[in-house]
Design a protein around this motif. Sequence first.
Motif, mmCIF file in Angstrom:
data_model
loop_
_atom_site.group_PDB
_atom_site.id
_atom_site.type_symbol
_atom_site.label_atom_id
_atom_site.label_comp_id
_atom_site.label_asym_id
_atom_site.label_seq_id
_atom_site.Cartn_x
_atom_site.Cartn_y
_atom_site.Cartn_z
ATOM 1 N N THR A 1 0.101 6.181 -5.534
ATOM 2 C CA THR A 1 1.011 6.521 -4.443
ATOM 3 C C THR A 1 0.585 5.942 -3.099
ATOM 4 O OG1 THR A 1 -0.162 8.626 -4.118
ATOM 5 C CG2 THR A 1 1.805 8.664 -5.495
ATOM 6 N N SER A 2 -0.696 5.569 -2.961
ATOM 7 C CA SER A 2 -1.177 5.141 -1.639
ATOM 8 C C SER A 2 -1.842 3.775 -1.624
ATOM 9 C CB SER A 2 -2.153 6.182 -1.079
ATOM 10 O OG SER A 2 -1.474 7.366 -0.741
ATOM 11 N N SER A 3 -1.709 3.016 -2.699
ATOM 12 C CA SER A 3 -2.288 1.674 -2.707
ATOM 13 C C SER A 3 -1.533 0.788 -3.689
ATOM 14 C CB SER A 3 -3.772 1.721 -3.095
ATOM 15 O OG SER A 3 -3.924 1.889 -4.493
ATOM 16 N N GLU A 4 -1.858 -0.488 -3.660
ATOM 17 C CA GLU A 4 -1.269 -1.439 -4.595
ATOM 18 C C GLU A 4 -2.186 -1.665 -5.799
ATOM 19 O OE1 GLU A 4 1.755 -2.341 -3.859
ATOM 20 O OE2 GLU A 4 1.582 -1.299 -1.934
ATOM 21 N N TYR A 5 -3.271 -0.945 -5.867
ATOM 22 C CA TYR A 5 -4.263 -1.173 -6.916
ATOM 23 C C TYR A 5 -3.761 -0.631 -8.256
ATOM 24 C CZ TYR A 5 -8.922 -1.514 -9.026
ATOM 25 O OH TYR A 5 -9.998 -1.850 -9.831
ATOM 26 N N CYS B 1 -7.792 -1.686 -0.175
ATOM 27 C CA CYS B 1 -7.629 -0.614 0.809
ATOM 28 C C CYS B 1 -6.459 0.290 0.436
ATOM 29 C CB CYS B 1 -7.408 -1.190 2.200
ATOM 30 S SG CYS B 1 -5.856 -2.101 2.375
ATOM 31 N N PHE B 2 -6.424 1.451 1.067
ATOM 32 C CA PHE B 2 -5.291 2.360 0.946
ATOM 33 C C PHE B 2 -4.265 2.011 2.024
ATOM 34 C CE2 PHE B 2 -8.664 4.910 -1.011
ATOM 35 C CZ PHE B 2 -8.019 5.351 -2.162
ATOM 36 N N ASN B 3 -2.997 2.172 1.687
ATOM 37 C CA ASN B 3 -1.928 1.973 2.670
ATOM 38 C C ASN B 3 -1.781 3.178 3.594
ATOM 39 O OD1 ASN B 3 -1.308 -0.501 1.415
ATOM 40 N ND2 ASN B 3 0.065 0.514 -0.045
ATOM 41 N N VAL C 1 -6.964 11.453 -9.484
ATOM 42 C CA VAL C 1 -7.284 10.171 -8.860
ATOM 43 C C VAL C 1 -6.274 9.052 -9.178
ATOM 44 C CG1 VAL C 1 -8.992 8.303 -8.791
ATOM 45 C CG2 VAL C 1 -9.718 10.683 -8.526
ATOM 46 N N PRO C 2 -5.903 8.822 -10.453
ATOM 47 C CA PRO C 2 -4.937 7.742 -10.719
ATOM 48 C C PRO C 2 -3.623 7.904 -9.957
ATOM 49 C CG PRO C 2 -6.016 8.377 -12.750
ATOM 50 C CD PRO C 2 -6.429 9.383 -11.708
ATOM 51 N N PHE C 3 -3.113 9.138 -9.880
ATOM 52 C CA PHE C 3 -1.854 9.370 -9.163
ATOM 53 C C PHE C 3 -2.017 9.039 -7.683
ATOM 54 C CE2 PHE C 3 1.426 11.694 -6.978
ATOM 55 C CZ PHE C 3 2.526 11.652 -7.835
ATOM 56 N N LEU C 4 -3.126 9.432 -7.096
ATOM 57 C CA LEU C 4 -3.342 9.187 -5.668
ATOM 58 C C LEU C 4 -3.421 7.689 -5.369
ATOM 59 C CD1 LEU C 4 -5.909 12.002 -4.766
ATOM 60 C CD2 LEU C 4 -3.418 12.058 -4.666
ATOM 61 N N PHE C 5 -4.068 6.945 -6.237
ATOM 62 C CA PHE C 5 -4.144 5.497 -6.039
ATOM 63 C C PHE C 5 -2.773 4.848 -6.205
ATOM 64 C CE2 PHE C 5 -8.630 5.980 -6.043
ATOM 65 C CZ PHE C 5 -9.167 4.808 -5.546
ATOM 66 N N VAL D 1 -12.922 -6.293 -13.950
ATOM 67 C CA VAL D 1 -12.160 -5.329 -13.158
ATOM 68 C C VAL D 1 -12.032 -5.846 -11.738
ATOM 69 C CG1 VAL D 1 -12.207 -2.996 -12.171
ATOM 70 C CG2 VAL D 1 -12.847 -3.357 -14.565
ATOM 71 N N GLY D 2 -10.814 -5.766 -11.195
ATOM 72 C CA GLY D 2 -10.578 -6.258 -9.840
ATOM 73 C C GLY D 2 -11.139 -5.330 -8.775
#
Length: 311
Positions: free
Chosen positions: A188-192, A212-214, A182-186, A207-208
């Motif tokens: 690579t595909s989001s600014e979070y 959305c995902f890019n 999960v951390p890797f996916l976030f 926690v912010g």
Amino acid sequence: MVSKFYPELSTVAHKIRDKKDAEVIAKNFEFPGMLKPVSMAGSRLAYKVESRKHFLEVIEELAKEEFFHTDFILEEFLLGSEWYGKENVFFDDYVSVESIVSNGKITHLAVSSKPIIAKPFRETGLVVPSTLSQSKQNQLYEAASKVIRALNYKNGPTHIELKLTPSGPKLIEFNPRAGGPVPFLFQTSSEYPIINQIIQSYLGEEVGKFSCFNNSSAFFSFQVGEGEKVILDEINDKVTFEDKNIKEFFIFKHKGEIIDPAIGTSAMIGFAYVVGETPAKCMEIRDKIWDKINVKYSESKGFKNEYKGDS
């Protein structure tokens, strides 16, 4: 605790410490059931037991192999339903909900869709964002919130797996950690800043929210066989890719090696992290990788890891 506060999310389950427990429980249990160890991971030693006789045969076999250094759980076998729609060809009937909790405040990040599992119960990946409708995702977030509150979990990430059944989501398992990929996916595909936010949660800091995902991103584990033990007759273990959408790719099995599904998801021959415009595009990239690996295998004789019981 979940069954006490939210029985609609729970399943019938019994803890088994030894063969004596198994014999007592089997008398009144309504089969089929799902048997799995308490302390292992990745679907290792997970079995669908079809009948009382079948269940006791599996228990006897496990006892011979000295697997009773851990307790087992026998629970009702959950039947899933098609939450995605009849046109779905990609995803199985369970999901995971990814969340972060800080001082009891729950921040849901995403629902992850799961590609079709490999037999017997080997996970083959995780894809974000889910293609389920927002209303169905909200239903899953609500279920995850109930699980977190029932367990009085206050700080840290969670990875909660839920079965998609005709009567609503049912809890499969609660993990007080982030899902492996999960951390890797976030990242690579989001600014979070997910790693930073997980650290914040352990410190009890705010926690912010996730926006959305890019694009879509996915983790795929490559599995072979239909539940039987197999030998790899051919595999292109030297293949490489220059595709910018393939972020990570590893093959760590080779020709002549034995693949044993009984060890669960860790029986994978390799894995990949990919990104794409849509989940369907990620699945397309997965299929491209699979074709290039060019795996051929045959059943390894003299091995029995599927116990055949009377139904």
